[in-house]
Design a protein around this motif. Structure first.
Motif, PDB file in Angstrom:
ATOM      1  N   TRP A   1      -8.873  -1.119   9.272  1.00 14.99           N
ATOM      2  CA  TRP A   1      -7.904  -1.362   8.151  1.00 14.99           C
ATOM      3  C   TRP A   1      -8.053  -0.130   7.225  1.00 14.99           C
ATOM      4  O   TRP A   1      -7.332   0.589   6.313  1.00 14.99           O
ATOM      5  CB  TRP A   1      -7.839  -2.479   7.178  1.00 14.99           C
ATOM      6  N   ASP A   2      -9.625   0.105   6.661  1.00 16.27           N
ATOM      7  CA  ASP A   2      -9.961   0.421   6.158  1.00 16.27           C
ATOM      8  C   ASP A   2      -9.788   2.686   6.083  1.00 16.27           C
ATOM      9  O   ASP A   2      -8.518   2.986   5.475  1.00 16.27           O
ATOM     10  CB  ASP A   2     -11.365   0.362   5.130  1.00 16.27           C
ATOM     11  N   GLU A   3      -9.844   2.607   8.213  1.00 15.50           N
ATOM     12  CA  GLU A   3      -9.529   3.612   8.172  1.00 15.50           C
ATOM     13  C   GLU A   3      -8.030   3.740   7.898  1.00 15.50           C
ATOM     14  O   GLU A   3      -7.905   5.279   7.075  1.00 15.50           O
ATOM     15  CB  GLU A   3     -10.486   3.459   9.508  1.00 15.50           C
TER      16      GLU A   3
ATOM     17  N   GLU B   1       0.931  -1.381   0.044  1.00 16.58           N
ATOM     18  CA  GLU B   1      -0.060  -0.100  -0.202  1.00 16.58           C
ATOM     19  C   GLU B   1       0.697   1.336   0.249  1.00 16.58           C
ATOM     20  O   GLU B   1       0.579   2.172  -0.477  1.00 16.58           O
ATOM     21  CB  GLU B   1      -1.237   0.287   1.517  1.00 16.58           C
TER      22      GLU B   1
ATOM     23  N   ALA C   1      -7.307   4.860   4.544  1.00 23.69           N
ATOM     24  CA  ALA C   1      -8.292   6.300   4.982  1.00 23.69           C
ATOM     25  C   ALA C   1      -7.201   7.532   5.518  1.00 23.69           C
ATOM     26  O   ALA C   1      -7.120   8.305   4.379  1.00 23.69           O
ATOM     27  CB  ALA C   1      -9.826   6.014   4.627  1.00 23.69           C
TER      28      ALA C   1
ATOM     29  N   SER D   1     -12.769  -5.011  10.440  1.00 30.39           N
ATOM     30  CA  SER D   1     -11.831  -4.864   9.096  1.00 30.39           C
ATOM     31  C   SER D   1     -12.053  -3.119   8.605  1.00 30.39           C
ATOM     32  O   SER D   1     -11.610  -3.355   8.140  1.00 30.39           O
ATOM     33  CB  SER D   1     -13.222  -5.784   7.996  1.00 30.39           C
ATOM     34  N   THR D   2     -13.046  -2.575   9.426  1.00 29.54           N
ATOM     35  CA  THR D   2     -13.332  -1.340   9.213  1.00 29.54           C
ATOM     36  C   THR D   2     -12.180  -0.166   9.971  1.00 29.54           C
ATOM     37  O   THR D   2     -11.308   0.754   8.952  1.00 29.54           O
ATOM     38  CB  THR D   2     -13.976  -0.506   9.719  1.00 29.54           C
TER      39      THR D   2
ATOM     40  N   ARG E   1      -7.768  -7.388  11.302  1.00 25.64           N
ATOM     41  CA  ARG E   1      -8.848  -7.259  10.006  1.00 25.64           C
ATOM     42  C   ARG E   1     -10.156  -8.879  10.648  1.00 25.64           C
ATOM     43  O   ARG E   1     -10.661  -8.224  10.056  1.00 25.64           O
ATOM     44  CB  ARG E   1      -8.475  -7.420   8.735  1.00 25.64           C
TER      45      ARG E   1
END
Length: 732
Positions: A524-526, A484, A529, A521-522, A517
C-alpha cells in the motif's frame, strides 16, 4: 362419639370405643374386591384390543404372529390371571390382620409352560412395576396417607414404623406382575400389559381408595388422620417420607412452586374467584389424570393446525369437569381439588401467552397449543414441573419453539422442520400416558435432528459471513483509494491525462494494495509513493517536458506505474490508451502549436465526483440527506446483536423474518439472513433505525430466550401487577 387419635400424638394407640376391626376389615375387603376386580376385568378387554391393534399395524409377519399368539394366550388364561392376582392380594390382607394365624404363602405352580426370564427382562419388569407404584403413590398421596394411618389405628398398632398394608400400589403392582409369571409371551408384550395395568387399573384406584378411607373415617377411626399425616410426614426421617415429597423438593422447586401458586391464589381472590373454597368431595388426582388422558386421545385425532389466529382456544377446565362428572354416580357432586385447579389455571395462562406470542409463526403456535393437556398432566404427576427449568418436557417445548422462530411455512426446507415439530407433537399426544420418560427420549431425538440441520446452517452462515466481510473490506478499500486520490487531485491542478489515469486505472492498484495490507503493508505504501512520484513528474514536466531517465527513454515514475498496472493484469488496451494520452500531453507541452486533445484526456469535475462516490457509497451511505430520526431508535438499532431476530414489513410481499448475522463496526452495515443462513437483506444503521421508527422493521424481542421461561415470567408479571394495582386501589 369415638375419640380416635389426637393430631399431635407421637404414637398410634388402639382405643376401646372403636368398632370391631373384623367387621370393618370385611367391609374394606368388599369395597376393594368390587373396585379392583372391576378394573381388572376391564383391563383384559383393553389388553385384547391393544394387542389386536399392534398385530394389525405390525410391519412384518413375525411381529404380527407374536402379537396374535400373545392375544390368544392371554384370552385363554385371563380368568386364571385375575384369580391369582386377587388371591395373592387377599392372602396378604389376611396376613396383615392375623399374622400369627396365617401360614406363609407358598408359590403356586400355575400349570402353564413358562419361559425363564433373562436377567435384563427381570430388571425391565421390576422397573415398570416400581415406576407404576411410585406414580400411583404420588397421585393418591392425600388419600393413601390417612388410609394407612387409619388401618394402623384400627389394627391397634402401638407406634411407628407403620407396616405396609396389603392395598398399597406396590402390593397391587407386584401381585399383578406375579400373575403374569409363566405366560409364554415376549418381554415386549409383558411390558405392554404392565403399562396398561398402570394406566387403567392403578391410576383408576382413586375412587376405591377414597371409599375405603371414608368408611374408616365415618366409623370414627382417626377422624383427624389427614392432620396427623401432614405432621408426621414433616418430621419423619428422610428415608421414610413419601417419594413424592422427595421429588417435589428437588432443586428447591417446591418453594418456588408454592410461591407461584400463592401468587395465583391472591390473584383469584381479587378477581372474585376464591380458591380457598374447598367444601365437598374432590376428584382424586388419578381420576383427573385419567380424564385428561381421554381428552388427550380426542385431541390426538384432530388435524394439525386446528387453532387459527384470533380463534378462541377451548377452555380445558370446563371440558375436564364435564368429562369427570360423567364418571360420577347419579347425585354425587364432586369438584376439582385445589392443586389440580390451580395447575390447570396456571397452564392455561401460560398457553394464552404462547398463543399471543409474536415470536412464533402461526403454524408453530397451532402445534404447540395442542400440548396443553399433556403439560397439565405432567404438572399434576410431577409437581416440580412448573418450577423446574431442567425438566425434559420444558426443555422439549423450548426446543420446539426455538426451532420454529424463523420458519417460513412456504419454504420447502422449512416445511421439513415444521413436519418434524408436528411429528413430536403427534407422538406426545398418542404415546404419552403418565410415563414422563418419553419426553427425554423425544428431546434427544429432536435435538439430534436440529443439530444435523444446524451443521448445514452453520456452513451457509459462514459462507454468507465471509462474503459480507469480503464485501466490506472491498468497500473500505475503495473508500481508502477514493480518499487518497481525491486529496491529491484537489491539492493541485493536474494534467487531464494524469487525472484520467489515476481515476480509471490507478484506483484499482490502490484497492488491491489495500486489500493486501494485512499480509503486506509495504504494498500500500509503495502504491501511494508511485502515485506521488507520478504527480511530481507531471509537475516537473511543466518546466522540462522532454527529459527522460537516462538509457530508458521513459521516466522512472511512468515505468513503475506501468509495471504495477501490468502486475494486476489491467486491461492492456486501456493501459495503452492511458499512456498514449500521457504521450500526447507531453507532445502538446513541447510543441508551440496546438495539438488535438485525446478523446479521454479531459475529465470534468462531475466525472471525478461520480467515480469517487462509487467507492464512498459502498463503504458508508451518505447521511446528509436522511431525515432526522429519534435517537432512541438509533440506539435501538445500535444495540441489536448477532443472533437477534427482526421482521421486515417494508415491501409489497408478505412480512418475513430475518436474523442478524453480522454488524460491521467499520461501515455500520447490518447483514440479515434467513433461518438457513442465506442472506436476505443488507442495510445501514440509519436505514435500520428509520425502519424501526416507521414500524416497517420490528424487533422480535426475546426470541432467543426459552419459551417456557418467557411465558412463566409474563404470567408472574401479570399476576404480580394485578395484585399490586389491587393493593394500591384498596389503600387509596
Amino acid at each position: 362419639m369415638p375419640s380416635g387419635l389426637h393430631p399431635d400424638a407421637d404414637h398410634l394407640h388402639p382405643t376401646d370405643d372403636l368398632p370391631d376391626h373384623h367387621s370393618l376389615a370385611a367391609q374394606i375387603r368388599a369395597i376393594f374386591e368390587t373396585g379392583f376386580g372391576q378394573l381388572l376385568q376391564d383391563l383384559f378387554s383393553r389388553i385384547d384390543d391393544e394387542l389386536f391393534k399392534l398385530a394389525d399395524r405390525a410391519d412384518n409377519s413375525g411381529l404380527q404372529t407374536l402379537y396374535f399368539d400373545a392375544m390368544r394366550q392371554i384370552r385363554r388364561d385371563q380368568a386364571g390371571m385375575r384369580s391369582r392376582c386377587l388371591r395373592e392380594i387377599l392372602e396378604a390382607e389376611e396376613r396383615f390382620w392375623n399374622p400369627a394365624d396365617t401360614p406363609s404363602a407358598q408359590p403356586e405352580d400355575s400349570g402353564n409352560p413358562g419361559l425363564t426370564l433373562l436377567e435384563n427382562d427381570v430388571l425391565e419388569i421390576e422397573l415398570a412395576v416400581t415406576h407404576a407404584a411410585q406414580k400411583a403413590n404420588l397421585l393418591f398421596q392425600d388419600t393413601l396417607g390417612p388410609f394407612e394411618l387409619r388401618l394402623a389405628a384400627l389394627k391397634g398398632l402401638q407406634g411407628p414404623p407403620l407396616p405396609p398394608h396389603p392395598f398399597t400400589p406396590e402390593a397391587l403392582a407386584h401381585a399383578f406382575a406375579a400373575s403374569l409369571t409363566g405366560q409364554p409371551v415376549d418381554i415386549r408384550v409383558t411390558l405392554l400389559i404392565l403399562k396398561l395395568f398402570d394406566r387403567h387399573v392403578l391410576c383408576q384406584m382413586g375412587t376405591t381408595y377414597r371409599q375405603m378411607n371414608q368408611l374408616l373415617a365415618d366409623h370414627g377411626v382417626l377422624p383427624d388422620a389427614s392432620l396427623v399425616f401432614k405432621a408426621k410426614t414433616s418430621t419423619m426421617p428422610e428415608q421414610h417420607r413419601p417419594s413424592s415429597a422427595a421429588h417435589v423438593r428437588e432443586d428447591d422447586s417446591a418453594e418456588q412452586l408454592s410461591d407461584l401458586l400463592h401468587l395465583l391464589d391472591l390473584w383469584k381472590r381479587q378477581a372474585g374467584n376464591d380458591a380457598s373454597q374447598t367444601d365437598g368431595q374432590h376428584f382424586d388426582p388419578g381420576e383427573v389424570v385419567g380424564a385428561l388422558s381421554l381428552l388427550q386421545q380426542s385431541a390426538s385425532a384432530l388435524a394439525s393446525g386446528e387453532w387459527r389466529p384470533g380463534a378462541p382456544i377451548p377452555r380445558l377446565k370446563q371440558s375436564l369437569v364435564e368429562q369427570l362428572t360423567g364418571f360420577c354416580p347419579d347425585g354425587e357432586l364432586r369438584r376439582l381439588g385445589r392443586f389440580e385447579e390451580d395447575v390447570i389455571d396456571m397452564v392455561s395462562m401460560i398457553f394464552d401467552f404462547i398463543l399471543e406470542d409474536r415470536n412464533l409463526p402461526d403454524p408453530v403456535k397451532a402445534l404447540i397449543a395442542r400440548l396443553q393437556i399433556p403439560v397439565v398432566k405432567v404438572a399434576i404427576i410431577e409437581r416440580s414441573f412448573l418450577a423446574k427449568k431442567t425438566h425434559p418436557l420444558r426443555a422439549l417445548l423450548n426446543a420446539l419453539a426455538q426451532a420454529g422462530v424463523g420458519l417460513e411455512p412456504d419454504d420447502r426446507k422449512d416445511r421439513i422442520v415444521l413436519k418434524k415439530i408436528e411429528e413430536v407433537v403427534y407422538r406426545i399426544l398418542t404415546e404419552f400416558d403418565e410415563d414422563t420418560r418419553i419426553f427425554a427420549e423425544l428431546l434427544e431425538d429432536f435435538s439430534a435432528f436440529i443439530e444435523g440441520e444446524r451443521k448445514g446452517v452453520k456452513a451457509m452462515e459462514e459462507r454468507t459471513r465471509q462474503a459480507a466481510i469480503s464485501q466490506e473490506r472491498l468497500a473500505l478499500a475503495k473508500r481508502a483509494a477514493a480518499v487518497e486520490i481525491t486529496a491529491r487531485i484537489e491539492k493541485r491542478p493536474l494534467p487531464p491525462a494524469l487525472v484520467s489515469l489515476l481515476l480509471n486505472a490507478w484506483k484499482d492498484v490502490l484497492v488491491i494494495a489495500h486489500l493486501r495490507r494485512e499480509k503486506d503493508s509495504t504494498d500500500w505504501d509503495e502504491a501511494l509513493a508511485i502515485m506521488d512520484r507520478l504527480i511530481d513528474w507531471a509537475d516537473a514536466h511543466d518546466a522540462e517536458p522532454r527529459r527522460a531517465d537516462a538509457g530508458t527513454g521513459e521516466p522512472e515514475a511512468i515505468r513503475a506505474a506501468r509495471e504495477r498496472l501490468e502486475n494486476i493484469a489491467f486491461d492492456p488496451g486501456q493501459l495503452h490508451a492511458f499512456f498514449k494520452d500521457l504521450e500526447l500531453w507531453h507532445l502538446s507541452r513541447g510543441n508551440l502549436g496546438p495539438t488535438p486533445a485525446p478523446a479521454n484526456a479531459t475529465v470534468e469535475p462531475c466525472e471525478i465526483e461520480d467515480i469517487l462516490i462509487e467507492g464512498m457509497e459502498d463503504a458508508q451511505p451518505a447521511a446528509q440527506s436522511a431525515p432526522a430520526i429519534d435517537e432512541s431508535f438509533v440506539e435501538q438499532a445500535r444495540n441489536l446483536c448477532a443472533g437477534d431476530w427482526v421482521e421486515f414489513c417494508d415491501g409489497p410481499a408478505l412480512p418475513f423474518r430475518a436474523k442478524l448475522l453480522l454488524k460491521s463496526r467499520f461501515t455500520s452495515r447490518y447483514v440479515f439472513v434467513n433461518r438457513r443462513g442465506m442472506k436476505l437483506r443488507e442495510i445501514g444503521l440509519h436505514e435500520l433505525a428509520s425502519g424501526l421508527a416507521a414500524n416497517t422493521i420490528r424487533l422480535i424481542a426475546g426470541a432467543n430466550e426459552p419459551l417456557l421461561d418467557r411465558a412463566l415470567n409474563a404470567v408472574v408479571d401479570t399476576l404480580a401487577c394485578s395484585t399490586e394495582q389491587s393493593d394500591a386501589s384498596a389503600t387509596s
